[in-house]
Design an enzyme around this catalytic site. Structure first.
Site, PDB file in Angstrom:
ATOM      1  N   ASP A 206      -7.906 -29.301  21.982  1.00  0.00           N
ATOM      2  CA  ASP A 206      -8.674 -29.703  20.739  1.00  0.00           C
ATOM      3  C   ASP A 206      -9.048 -31.212  20.886  1.00  0.00           C
ATOM      4  O   ASP A 206      -9.689 -31.615  20.016  1.00  0.00           O
ATOM      5  CB  ASP A 206      -7.945 -29.619  19.446  1.00  0.00           C
ATOM      6  N   SER A 207      -8.757 -31.785  21.635  1.00  0.00           N
ATOM      7  CA  SER A 207      -9.389 -33.084  21.982  1.00  0.00           C
ATOM      8  C   SER A 207     -10.940 -32.858  21.723  1.00  0.00           C
ATOM      9  O   SER A 207     -11.524 -32.132  22.056  1.00  0.00           O
ATOM     10  CB  SER A 207      -9.075 -33.733  23.352  1.00  0.00           C
TER      11      SER A 207
END
Length: 252
Positions: A206-207
């Site tokens: 999810d970065s």
């Protein structure tokens, strides 16, 4: 991808962390719930060679915002942005990148700094109920404020990615508490969000994804120690602190 950045033994001895506690770059949603893309139409996926690598946010017809640690090593010809879908690597529309702009001050020592990037797309996003640009916040929410983050990352530390878009609510920490959690690693361009006792967080995959408050983008998923651990909140690049840079390069 919430890739692991393995920091040297020396760094950990200096800052008092165990060698078994590597920084984890790019998050995954832990303790969250499934949502429709209509609940987060700004959510985008950063894809490399057709495979999802990170998250991103739609900020205009032509630009998505992500994390520099996601894009710093990627050739623009290999990158695309997928929007308008809540399914991992399928549906919606895919837009090839025409330019990647990483923050010129991005660095990883002693923690990821100025962790923000812009991806310009060759074919503009078509805005709709499932694809909307999110405005950039100019001030951070007060400590204790509820904020929401979303993505397709893994649902447990070291686990598998989610096939469906997930969202979780966490709370903004004071900068003093953030610095206590990560001594000598927090700058004015970062802030922390999490929950007391852990259990809710972003992590691998999810970065670069969004952290939202009041319909505005306040943060970009950046780094942390482990995922959803007690006393180890997620760390986000501060959109208000970096908004001038975004405006300079993207005009928004």
């Amino acid at each position: 991808m919430r890739e692991l950045l393995l920091v040297s033994c020396l760094l950990f001895s200096v800052y008092g962390a165990s060698i078994n506690d590597p920084y984890q770059l790019d998050g995954r949603i832990i303790g969250g719930y499934q949502i429709s893309i209509s609940n987060a139409p700004y959510q985008a996926a950063y894809e490399l060679n057709g495979r999802q690598k990170c998250g991103a946010s739609v900020i205009s017809n032509n630009y998505a915002l992500s994390a520099a640690h996601c894009s710093i090593s990627d050739a623009v010809a290999s990158v695309s942005i997928r929007v308008g879908t809540d399914q991992r690597a399928s549906g919606g529309s895919v837009h090839k990148a025409s330019q990647i702009i990483n923050h010129e001050k991005y660095s990883t020592f002693p923690s990821p700094r100025f962790d923000i990037s812009l991806i310009k797309v060759a074919t503009p996003f078509v805005l709709s109920a499932s694809v909307k640009a999110i405005p950039l916040a100019t001030v951070l929410p007060a400590a204790g404020s509820a904020v929401a983050t979303s993505g397709w990352g893994a649902t447990s530390e070291g686990g598998s990615a989610s096939a469906h878009l997930l969202q979780v609510q966490v709370n903004v920490l004071s900068q003093a508490d953030c610095k206590r959690a990560y001594p000598l690693r927090i700058t004015d361009q970062m802030f922390c969000a999490g929950v007391s006792g852990g259990g809710k967080d972003t992590c691998q995959g999810d970065s670069g994804g969004p952290l939202v408050h009041g319909g505005q983008l306040v943060g970009v998923v950046s780094w942390g120690v482990g995922c959803a651990r007690a006393r180890s909140p997620g760390v986000y690049a501060s959109v208000p602190a970096l908004a001038a840079w975004v405006k300079q390069h993207a005009g928004v």
